[in-house]
Design a protein around this motif. Sequence first.
Motif, short mmCIF file in Angstrom:
data_model
loop_
_atom_site.label_atom_id
_atom_site.label_comp_id
_atom_site.label_asym_id
_atom_site.label_seq_id
_atom_site.Cartn_x
_atom_site.Cartn_y
_atom_site.Cartn_z
N ILE A 152 13.50 -3.13 -28.26
CA ILE A 152 13.04 -1.90 -27.61
C ILE A 152 11.79 -2.13 -26.78
N ILE A 153 10.78 -2.78 -27.35
CA ILE A 153 9.54 -2.97 -26.59
C ILE A 153 9.79 -3.86 -25.38
N ASN A 154 10.66 -4.85 -25.49
CA ASN A 154 10.98 -5.68 -24.32
C ASN A 154 11.61 -4.85 -23.21
N ARG A 155 12.47 -3.90 -23.58
CA ARG A 155 13.08 -3.04 -22.56
C ARG A 155 12.03 -2.16 -21.87
N LEU A 156 11.09 -1.65 -22.66
CA LEU A 156 10.03 -0.83 -22.08
C LEU A 156 9.11 -1.67 -21.19
N ILE A 157 8.82 -2.89 -21.59
CA ILE A 157 8.00 -3.79 -20.76
C ILE A 157 8.76 -4.13 -19.48
N ALA A 158 10.06 -4.38 -19.59
CA ALA A 158 10.87 -4.69 -18.41
C ALA A 158 10.83 -3.55 -17.40
N ARG A 159 10.95 -2.34 -17.89
CA ARG A 159 10.89 -1.17 -17.01
C ARG A 159 9.55 -1.12 -16.27
N GLU A 160 8.48 -1.43 -17.00
CA GLU A 160 7.15 -1.42 -16.39
C GLU A 160 6.99 -2.55 -15.37
N LEU A 161 7.50 -3.74 -15.70
CA LEU A 161 7.44 -4.85 -14.74
C LEU A 161 8.14 -4.47 -13.43
N LYS A 162 9.31 -3.84 -13.56
CA LYS A 162 10.04 -3.42 -12.35
C LYS A 162 9.24 -2.39 -11.56
N SER A 163 8.55 -1.50 -12.24
CA SER A 163 7.75 -0.50 -11.53
C SER A 163 6.55 -1.14 -10.84
N LEU A 164 6.14 -2.33 -11.32
CA LEU A 164 5.04 -3.06 -10.69
C LEU A 164 5.52 -3.97 -9.56
N GLY A 165 6.82 -3.91 -9.26
CA GLY A 165 7.35 -4.70 -8.16
C GLY A 165 8.02 -6.00 -8.54
N TRP A 166 8.16 -6.25 -9.83
CA TRP A 166 8.84 -7.46 -10.29
C TRP A 166 10.34 -7.24 -10.22
N GLN A 167 11.05 -8.28 -9.83
CA GLN A 167 12.50 -8.21 -9.69
C GLN A 167 13.17 -8.74 -10.95
N GLU A 168 14.22 -8.03 -11.38
CA GLU A 168 14.98 -8.48 -12.55
C GLU A 168 16.01 -9.49 -12.09
#
Length: 185
Positions: A152-168
């Motif tokens: 769960i926390i990794n998914r929340l961190i991933a969402r935040e990384l994407k909002s900061l401009g990081w590409q999945e």
Amino acid sequence: MNIILMRHGKPTFAGAAKVTSQEMTHWVKQYDVSDTGGDIPPESAIALKNTGPIAVSSPLPRAISSLQALGCEPVLVDEVFKEAELPLYIIPGLRLSPFHWAVVYRLLWLCGFARNVESLNTAKVRAASAARRLVDLAKESNRPVLLMGHGIINRLIARELKSLGWQEDSRPGKGYWGAGIYSVR
């Protein structure tokens, strides 16, 4: 520059096949102190480790022992990367598998029932802080960063990384050792 969000390996603790909601409190405590024993990382996890990342970890034993299984020593172990806790409710008359109880409790948590644990909104704030720490580490070191964390926390961190401009670059799998890779150009 990459950030790798990896879920820990399979914990050694399995517990009873079915438990009551009251027994689930003990089950969660045992799960939280469980390490991964002899769980062997898959080739995909080893390949990510071989990219030479800086390793960081949740403080829970299942995360730390997963890094050790990969042959990594974390440079940072921090509560900010710890899994979002389950709100435990007493629901009489039911015996379910711990997996099914976890699903019920996680759904309650997602619906705003956070009884005695951090709320979803608070977990999102913590995930934003965690993402910024990972980004800072990646920028300072100019190396990939591998977080050994939780679902769960990794998914929340991933969402935040994407909002900061990081590409999945790759979506994390849902199972043990699943990893998502995020990059910035």
